[in-house]
Design a protein around this motif. Structure first.
Motif, PDB file in Angstrom:
ATOM      1  N   ARG A  89       0.818  -1.209   0.000  1.00  0.00           N
ATOM      2  CA  ARG A  89       0.000   0.000   0.000  1.00  0.00           C
ATOM      3  C   ARG A  89       0.851   1.259   0.000  1.00  0.00           C
ATOM      4  O   ARG A  89       1.938   1.298   0.583  1.00  0.00           O
ATOM      5  CB  ARG A  89      -0.934   0.012   1.216  1.00  0.00           C
ATOM      6  CG  ARG A  89      -1.950  -1.122   1.213  1.00  0.00           C
ATOM      7  CD  ARG A  89      -2.761  -1.177   2.483  1.00  0.00           C
ATOM      8  NE  ARG A  89      -3.601   0.010   2.623  1.00  0.00           N
ATOM      9  CZ  ARG A  89      -4.397   0.218   3.675  1.00  0.00           C
ATOM     10  NH1 ARG A  89      -4.457  -0.652   4.653  1.00  0.00           N
ATOM     11  NH2 ARG A  89      -5.135   1.317   3.731  1.00  0.00           N
ATOM     12  N   VAL A  90       0.342   2.267  -0.713  1.00  0.00           N
ATOM     13  CA  VAL A  90       0.853   3.625  -0.619  1.00  0.00           C
ATOM     14  C   VAL A  90      -0.217   4.417   0.111  1.00  0.00           C
ATOM     15  O   VAL A  90      -1.309   4.640  -0.414  1.00  0.00           O
ATOM     16  CB  VAL A  90       1.116   4.240  -2.014  1.00  0.00           C
ATOM     17  CG1 VAL A  90       1.642   5.663  -1.856  1.00  0.00           C
ATOM     18  CG2 VAL A  90       2.080   3.397  -2.815  1.00  0.00           C
ATOM     19  N   LEU A  91       0.053   4.806   1.323  1.00  0.00           N
ATOM     20  CA  LEU A  91      -0.922   5.498   2.158  1.00  0.00           C
ATOM     21  C   LEU A  91      -0.862   6.997   1.882  1.00  0.00           C
ATOM     22  O   LEU A  91       0.203   7.612   1.992  1.00  0.00           O
ATOM     23  CB  LEU A  91      -0.635   5.229   3.637  1.00  0.00           C
ATOM     24  CG  LEU A  91      -0.519   3.758   4.046  1.00  0.00           C
ATOM     25  CD1 LEU A  91      -0.120   3.648   5.513  1.00  0.00           C
ATOM     26  CD2 LEU A  91      -1.816   3.022   3.778  1.00  0.00           C
ATOM     27  N   VAL A  92      -1.997   7.574   1.518  1.00  0.00           N
ATOM     28  CA  VAL A  92      -2.049   9.005   1.226  1.00  0.00           C
ATOM     29  C   VAL A  92      -3.255   9.624   1.917  1.00  0.00           C
ATOM     30  O   VAL A  92      -4.220   8.926   2.255  1.00  0.00           O
ATOM     31  CB  VAL A  92      -2.136   9.276  -0.293  1.00  0.00           C
ATOM     32  CG1 VAL A  92      -0.898   8.735  -1.004  1.00  0.00           C
ATOM     33  CG2 VAL A  92      -3.395   8.664  -0.892  1.00  0.00           C
ATOM     34  N   ALA A  93      -3.201  10.949   2.085  1.00  0.00           N
ATOM     35  CA  ALA A  93      -4.356  11.651   2.650  1.00  0.00           C
ATOM     36  C   ALA A  93      -5.535  11.575   1.689  1.00  0.00           C
ATOM     37  O   ALA A  93      -6.688  11.476   2.112  1.00  0.00           O
ATOM     38  CB  ALA A  93      -3.992  13.104   2.944  1.00  0.00           C
ATOM     39  N   GLY A  94      -5.252  11.621   0.396  1.00  0.00           N
ATOM     40  CA  GLY A  94      -6.302  11.545  -0.613  1.00  0.00           C
ATOM     41  C   GLY A  94      -6.486  12.863  -1.330  1.00  0.00           C
ATOM     42  O   GLY A  94      -6.609  13.913  -0.686  1.00  0.00           O
ATOM     43  N   HIS A  95      -6.493  12.825  -2.652  1.00  0.00           N
ATOM     44  CA  HIS A  95      -6.716  14.035  -3.437  1.00  0.00           C
ATOM     45  C   HIS A  95      -8.165  14.478  -3.259  1.00  0.00           C
ATOM     46  O   HIS A  95      -9.088  13.667  -3.393  1.00  0.00           O
ATOM     47  CB  HIS A  95      -6.431  13.752  -4.908  1.00  0.00           C
ATOM     48  CG  HIS A  95      -6.314  14.980  -5.752  1.00  0.00           C
ATOM     49  ND1 HIS A  95      -7.377  15.831  -5.988  1.00  0.00           N
ATOM     50  CD2 HIS A  95      -5.256  15.515  -6.412  1.00  0.00           C
ATOM     51  CE1 HIS A  95      -6.993  16.825  -6.750  1.00  0.00           C
ATOM     52  NE2 HIS A  95      -5.712  16.669  -7.030  1.00  0.00           N
ATOM     53  N   PRO A  96      -8.387  15.757  -2.962  1.00  0.00           N
ATOM     54  CA  PRO A  96      -9.757  16.233  -2.740  1.00  0.00           C
ATOM     55  C   PRO A  96     -10.713  15.937  -3.892  1.00  0.00           C
ATOM     56  O   PRO A  96     -11.919  15.774  -3.677  1.00  0.00           O
ATOM     57  CB  PRO A  96      -9.564  17.747  -2.561  1.00  0.00           C
ATOM     58  CG  PRO A  96      -8.180  17.889  -2.038  1.00  0.00           C
ATOM     59  CD  PRO A  96      -7.387  16.816  -2.720  1.00  0.00           C
ATOM     60  N   ALA A  97     -10.184  15.848  -5.108  1.00  0.00           N
ATOM     61  CA  ALA A  97     -11.045  15.589  -6.260  1.00  0.00           C
ATOM     62  C   ALA A  97     -11.730  14.236  -6.185  1.00  0.00           C
ATOM     63  O   ALA A  97     -12.774  14.031  -6.799  1.00  0.00           O
ATOM     64  CB  ALA A  97     -10.234  15.681  -7.555  1.00  0.00           C
ATOM     65  N   TYR A  98     -11.143  13.323  -5.422  1.00  0.00           N
ATOM     66  CA  TYR A  98     -11.696  11.973  -5.323  1.00  0.00           C
ATOM     67  C   TYR A  98     -12.370  11.721  -3.984  1.00  0.00           C
ATOM     68  O   TYR A  98     -12.679  10.582  -3.644  1.00  0.00           O
ATOM     69  CB  TYR A  98     -10.583  10.930  -5.538  1.00  0.00           C
ATOM     70  CG  TYR A  98      -9.883  11.067  -6.862  1.00  0.00           C
ATOM     71  CD1 TYR A  98     -10.598  11.088  -8.054  1.00  0.00           C
ATOM     72  CD2 TYR A  98      -8.493  11.192  -6.928  1.00  0.00           C
ATOM     73  CE1 TYR A  98      -9.952  11.220  -9.278  1.00  0.00           C
ATOM     74  CE2 TYR A  98      -7.845  11.320  -8.149  1.00  0.00           C
ATOM     75  CZ  TYR A  98      -8.581  11.327  -9.317  1.00  0.00           C
ATOM     76  OH  TYR A  98      -7.943  11.460 -10.527  1.00  0.00           O
ATOM     77  N   LEU A  99     -12.585  12.785  -3.205  1.00  0.00           N
ATOM     78  CA  LEU A  99     -13.190  12.648  -1.884  1.00  0.00           C
ATOM     79  C   LEU A  99     -14.491  13.440  -1.804  1.00  0.00           C
ATOM     80  O   LEU A  99     -14.637  14.481  -2.447  1.00  0.00           O
ATOM     81  CB  LEU A  99     -12.225  13.152  -0.797  1.00  0.00           C
ATOM     82  CG  LEU A  99     -10.860  12.461  -0.695  1.00  0.00           C
ATOM     83  CD1 LEU A  99     -10.018  13.152   0.372  1.00  0.00           C
ATOM     84  CD2 LEU A  99     -11.004  10.984  -0.383  1.00  0.00           C
TER      85      LEU A  99
END
Length: 258
Positions: A89-99
């Motif tokens: 896994r690559v753990l990321v906060a997450g791009h806002p465009a996909y949240l």
């Protein structure tokens, strides 16, 4: 264009795959043995069977946004638990465009810590959360930018002994129009580039004048551009500065690098 050994010759040891753009299964035909599958929304997440098949051929990691439902270690984590055991896994906060709005409001730090504790050898995305990512540990996964080599040297000089991976959109050609068509819009989204561009200027090969000048420099600041030998020199500089892995995203698709 050199075929077959292009990515290997360029010094790139892993490839980022965007499942909304390409067939993930085709990645096995590339001349690298490590892949990072980007998250582009739940609807584009490859099936566990597809990921497992690729993992039979190579080292595979999947980007998992810890604030997103399905990957939230403090909430709904059904997508995370469905990942094959052999897939990292690559753990990321997450791009806002996909949240969603709700997901964007979730706290990042406790979720990254919880996800890292449950992951085998996690990579941790640093974009926008550099200090949090460093505190969580794991392989630091950062985007290439004009100050990357300087930051890597400072990190190593400060005593950081963990691994660092650098993500870089890659265009293995010197043909300027092709480079701008592939990377111009990406580079134009970076803050300093957006500020330098004339208002309303195109960000592809149709750019001219001041806009073309800004973009031509920016795509080389934020991406790996040129023939395989030129890119290999840039990759070598990153490794000398402290990078352990260079993850190239083929910005023109897989065909030019197969």
């Amino acid at each position: 264009m050199l075929q077959g050994a292009t990515l290997e010759r360029a010094g790139i040891d892993a490839v980022a795959i965007k499942p909304a753009e390409v067939d993930v299964g085709r990645a096995a035909d590339l001349d690298v043995d490590a892949f990072a599958v980007d998250y582009e929304g739940r609807e584009h997440l490859p099936s566990p069977e597809t990921l497992a098949a690729l993992a039979d051929e190579a080292d595979v990691r999947v980007t998992t946004p810890v604030r997103a439902d399905g990957f939230d270690p403090l909430g709904a984590d059904d997508l995370a638990t469905a990942l094959p055991e052999e897939v990292g896994r690559v753990l990321v906060a997450g791009h806002p465009a996909y949240l969603t709005d709700t997901e964007r409001e979730r706290a990042v730090a406790p979720r990254l810590r919880a996800a890292a504790a449950r992951s085998r050898d996690p990579w941790v995305g640093t974009e926008g959360i550099e200090r949090i990512a460093l505190a969580v540990g794991g392989t630091q996964f950062e985007l290439l930018g004009p100050g990357t080599a300087r930051r890597l040297r400072a990190l190593r000089q400060a005593g950081f002994e963990g691994e660092v991976a650098v993500y870089a959109p890659t265009v293995l050609t010197d043909e300027e129009d092709a480079v701008l068509d592939a990377l111009g819009a990406y580079a134009a989204r970076r803050g300093p580039v957006a500020a330098a561009l004339p208002d309303g200027a195109p960000t592809d090969a149709s750019a001219d004048g001041r806009a073309r000048e800004v973009l031509s420099q920016a795509v080389r600041d934020y991406g790996l551009v040129g023939d395989a030998d030129r890119v290999a020199d840039r990759v070598a500089e990153l490794r000398d500065a402290g990078a352990d892995h260079v993850v190239g995203y083929p910005a023109r698709g897989l065909d030019p690098v197969l």
